[in-house]
Motif scaffolding. Structure first.
Motif, PDB file in Angstrom:
ATOM      1  N   ASP A 102      82.703  22.252  50.008  1.00  0.00           N
ATOM      2  CA  ASP A 102      82.540  23.642  50.436  1.00  0.00           C
ATOM      3  C   ASP A 102      82.372  24.573  49.239  1.00  0.00           C
ATOM      4  OD1 ASP A 102      82.748  22.905  53.084  1.00  0.00           O
ATOM      5  OD2 ASP A 102      84.890  23.431  53.248  1.00  0.00           O
ATOM      6  N   VAL A 103      83.179  24.357  48.202  1.00  0.00           N
ATOM      7  CA  VAL A 103      83.091  25.194  46.998  1.00  0.00           C
ATOM      8  C   VAL A 103      81.731  25.008  46.327  1.00  0.00           C
ATOM      9  CG1 VAL A 103      84.019  25.511  44.664  1.00  0.00           C
ATOM     10  CG2 VAL A 103      85.575  25.326  46.611  1.00  0.00           C
ATOM     11  N   ALA A 104      81.243  23.771  46.250  1.00  0.00           N
ATOM     12  CA  ALA A 104      79.936  23.505  45.626  1.00  0.00           C
ATOM     13  C   ALA A 104      78.811  24.170  46.420  1.00  0.00           C
ATOM     14  CB  ALA A 104      79.701  22.002  45.525  1.00  0.00           C
ATOM     15  N   GLN A 105      78.889  24.142  47.737  1.00  0.00           N
ATOM     16  CA  GLN A 105      77.871  24.795  48.565  1.00  0.00           C
ATOM     17  C   GLN A 105      77.878  26.307  48.341  1.00  0.00           C
ATOM     18  OE1 GLN A 105      78.783  23.460  52.533  1.00  0.00           O
ATOM     19  NE2 GLN A 105      77.559  21.591  52.339  1.00  0.00           N
ATOM     20  N   GLN A 106      79.068  26.889  48.278  1.00  0.00           N
ATOM     21  CA  GLN A 106      79.170  28.330  48.038  1.00  0.00           C
ATOM     22  C   GLN A 106      78.628  28.685  46.649  1.00  0.00           C
ATOM     23  OE1 GLN A 106      79.930  30.864  50.038  1.00  0.00           O
ATOM     24  NE2 GLN A 106      80.008  29.371  51.701  1.00  0.00           N
ATOM     25  N   ALA A 107      78.910  27.838  45.655  1.00  0.00           N
ATOM     26  CA  ALA A 107      78.404  28.091  44.304  1.00  0.00           C
ATOM     27  C   ALA A 107      76.877  28.014  44.283  1.00  0.00           C
ATOM     28  CB  ALA A 107      78.987  27.073  43.320  1.00  0.00           C
ATOM     29  N   GLY A 108      76.299  27.077  45.024  1.00  0.00           N
ATOM     30  CA  GLY A 108      74.837  26.980  45.113  1.00  0.00           C
ATOM     31  C   GLY A 108      74.232  28.219  45.740  1.00  0.00           C
ATOM     32  N   LYS A 109      74.851  28.726  46.804  1.00  0.00           N
ATOM     33  CA  LYS A 109      74.357  29.944  47.446  1.00  0.00           C
ATOM     34  C   LYS A 109      74.433  31.126  46.488  1.00  0.00           C
ATOM     35  CE  LYS A 109      75.409  28.686  52.226  1.00  0.00           C
ATOM     36  NZ  LYS A 109      76.242  28.988  53.397  1.00  0.00           N
ATOM     37  N   GLN A 110      75.538  31.230  45.748  1.00  0.00           N
ATOM     38  CA  GLN A 110      75.688  32.335  44.799  1.00  0.00           C
ATOM     39  C   GLN A 110      74.651  32.227  43.679  1.00  0.00           C
ATOM     40  OE1 GLN A 110      77.528  35.059  45.156  1.00  0.00           O
ATOM     41  NE2 GLN A 110      78.126  34.232  47.148  1.00  0.00           N
ATOM     42  N   ALA A 111      74.359  31.004  43.250  1.00  0.00           N
ATOM     43  CA  ALA A 111      73.330  30.812  42.218  1.00  0.00           C
ATOM     44  C   ALA A 111      71.964  31.242  42.739  1.00  0.00           C
ATOM     45  CB  ALA A 111      73.295  29.352  41.771  1.00  0.00           C
ATOM     46  N   GLN A 112      71.674  30.948  44.007  1.00  0.00           N
ATOM     47  CA  GLN A 112      70.411  31.394  44.598  1.00  0.00           C
ATOM     48  C   GLN A 112      70.339  32.917  44.655  1.00  0.00           C
ATOM     49  OE1 GLN A 112      70.271  29.500  48.416  1.00  0.00           O
ATOM     50  NE2 GLN A 112      69.437  27.578  47.617  1.00  0.00           N
ATOM     51  N   TYR A 113      71.430  33.556  45.071  1.00  0.00           N
ATOM     52  CA  TYR A 113      71.454  35.008  45.126  1.00  0.00           C
ATOM     53  C   TYR A 113      71.255  35.610  43.730  1.00  0.00           C
ATOM     54  CZ  TYR A 113      73.499  34.415  49.807  1.00  0.00           C
ATOM     55  OH  TYR A 113      73.737  34.067  51.106  1.00  0.00           O
ATOM     56  N   LEU A 114      71.961  35.061  42.758  1.00  0.00           N
ATOM     57  CA  LEU A 114      71.861  35.552  41.392  1.00  0.00           C
ATOM     58  C   LEU A 114      70.438  35.385  40.860  1.00  0.00           C
ATOM     59  CD1 LEU A 114      73.419  36.664  38.940  1.00  0.00           C
ATOM     60  CD2 LEU A 114      73.757  34.308  38.227  1.00  0.00           C
ATOM     61  N   THR A 115      69.843  34.251  41.141  1.00  0.00           N
ATOM     62  CA  THR A 115      68.469  34.017  40.704  1.00  0.00           C
ATOM     63  C   THR A 115      67.525  35.020  41.349  1.00  0.00           C
ATOM     64  OG1 THR A 115      68.908  31.653  40.421  1.00  0.00           O
ATOM     65  CG2 THR A 115      66.604  32.310  40.631  1.00  0.00           C
ATOM     66  N   ARG A 116      67.661  35.225  42.640  1.00  0.00           N
ATOM     67  CA  ARG A 116      66.791  36.146  43.363  1.00  0.00           C
ATOM     68  C   ARG A 116      66.984  37.586  42.883  1.00  0.00           C
ATOM     69  NH1 ARG A 116      68.416  35.292  48.690  1.00  0.00           N
ATOM     70  NH2 ARG A 116      67.748  33.148  48.449  1.00  0.00           N
ATOM     71  N   GLU A 117      68.243  37.978  42.614  1.00  0.00           N
ATOM     72  CA  GLU A 117      68.519  39.364  42.272  1.00  0.00           C
ATOM     73  C   GLU A 117      68.384  39.681  40.785  1.00  0.00           C
ATOM     74  OE1 GLU A 117      72.457  39.817  43.781  1.00  0.00           O
ATOM     75  OE2 GLU A 117      71.821  39.766  45.877  1.00  0.00           O
ATOM     76  N   GLN A 118      68.655  38.708  39.913  1.00  0.00           N
ATOM     77  CA  GLN A 118      68.671  38.994  38.479  1.00  0.00           C
ATOM     78  C   GLN A 118      67.547  38.299  37.698  1.00  0.00           C
ATOM     79  OE1 GLN A 118      70.843  41.083  36.917  1.00  0.00           O
ATOM     80  NE2 GLN A 118      71.627  41.634  38.942  1.00  0.00           N
ATOM     81  N   VAL A 119      67.364  37.006  37.929  1.00  0.00           N
ATOM     82  CA  VAL A 119      66.441  36.237  37.096  1.00  0.00           C
ATOM     83  C   VAL A 119      64.986  36.563  37.431  1.00  0.00           C
ATOM     84  CG1 VAL A 119      65.701  33.899  36.462  1.00  0.00           C
ATOM     85  CG2 VAL A 119      68.123  34.405  36.740  1.00  0.00           C
ATOM     86  N   TYR A 120      64.619  36.537  38.719  1.00  0.00           N
ATOM     87  CA  TYR A 120      63.230  36.797  39.099  1.00  0.00           C
ATOM     88  C   TYR A 120      62.726  38.153  38.597  1.00  0.00           C
ATOM     89  CZ  TYR A 120      62.943  32.668  42.144  1.00  0.00           C
ATOM     90  OH  TYR A 120      62.916  31.394  42.640  1.00  0.00           O
ATOM     91  N   PRO A 121      63.489  39.235  38.773  1.00  0.00           N
ATOM     92  CA  PRO A 121      62.981  40.517  38.261  1.00  0.00           C
ATOM     93  C   PRO A 121      62.791  40.519  36.744  1.00  0.00           C
ATOM     94  CG  PRO A 121      64.734  40.910  39.852  1.00  0.00           C
ATOM     95  CD  PRO A 121      64.700  39.433  39.592  1.00  0.00           C
ATOM     96  N   ARG A 122      63.685  39.868  36.027  1.00  0.00           N
ATOM     97  CA  ARG A 122      63.535  39.827  34.568  1.00  0.00           C
ATOM     98  C   ARG A 122      62.330  38.996  34.160  1.00  0.00           C
ATOM     99  NH1 ARG A 122      69.588  39.556  31.964  1.00  0.00           N
ATOM    100  NH2 ARG A 122      70.306  41.475  32.952  1.00  0.00           N
ATOM    101  N   VAL A 123      62.094  37.896  34.856  1.00  0.00           N
ATOM    102  CA  VAL A 123      60.925  37.069  34.555  1.00  0.00           C
ATOM    103  C   VAL A 123      59.650  37.856  34.842  1.00  0.00           C
ATOM    104  CG1 VAL A 123      59.649  35.004  35.278  1.00  0.00           C
ATOM    105  CG2 VAL A 123      62.094  34.857  34.853  1.00  0.00           C
TER     106      VAL A 123
END
Length: 179
Positions: A38-59
């Motif tokens: 469960d913790v690993a799944q939640q961490a994966g979701k948070q990584a997706q959110y972070l990528t969508r919100e922070q990484v993509y705009p910077r790229v």
């Protein structure tokens, strides 16, 4: 043949307790693994959110700031430096080929060959002197040098204009005029 072990009541009781402890431990480990999943799944979701919100705009911003202008400059260099240089070299080569196919040039070459044959007859034994250079060789070397110079110039212009491409902007100084 079956051999039955005769265990004392004390040993049977201890083995039963050990078995119960092992089953409890196994159940506890299964709970821990389920929680870890469960913790690993939640961490994966948070990584997706972070990528969508922070990484993509910077790229996207970096692409727009660095890659797009560099590609435009490279396209400008190609269309304004390399293509004209290659066109000049090809035009020169084609004009030299046209000159070589001209009937007046062919007639002049025949006259030179004829006079060379007359000179060769003047040598004892009828041996022609060895030629040290050919007109075709000279023309070919000249075209090669011109093509090499054109390409070298285009490459030099390309790299010269890209020197300032990756220079970072200097931060604005926050000087206080009152101090």
């Amino acid at each position: 043949m079956s051999t039955s072990l005769s265990l004392s009541k004390k040993r049977v009781k201890e083995l039963g307790k050990l078995k119960a402890d092992a089953q409890a431990l196994l159940a506890h480990q299964q709970d821990v693994l389920a929680h870890a999943t469960d913790v690993a799944q939640q961490a994966g979701k948070q990584a997706q959110y972070l990528t969508r919100e922070q990484v993509y705009p910077r790229v996207r911003g970096g692409y727009a700031s660095y890659v797009t202008p560099a590609a435009e400059r490279a396209g400008h260099v190609v269309t304004h430096s390399i293509v004209p240089a290659v066109g000049t070299v090809l035009g020169t080569a084609l004009s030299v080929a046209d000159i070589a196919n001209d009937t007046r040039v062919k007639a002049a070459v025949k006259r030179v060959k004829a006079s060379g044959n007359q000179i060769a007859r003047q040598f004892p034994g009828g041996k022609k002197p060895k030629r040290k250079s050919h007109v075709g060789t000279i023309i070919g070397v000249s075209l090669g040098v011109a093509a090499l110079a054109g390409v070298a110039y285009a490459v030099w212009q390309t790299f010269r204009s890209d020197d300032e491409l990756w220079v970072a902007d200097e931060p604005e100084s926050t000087s206080n005029p009152e101090s």
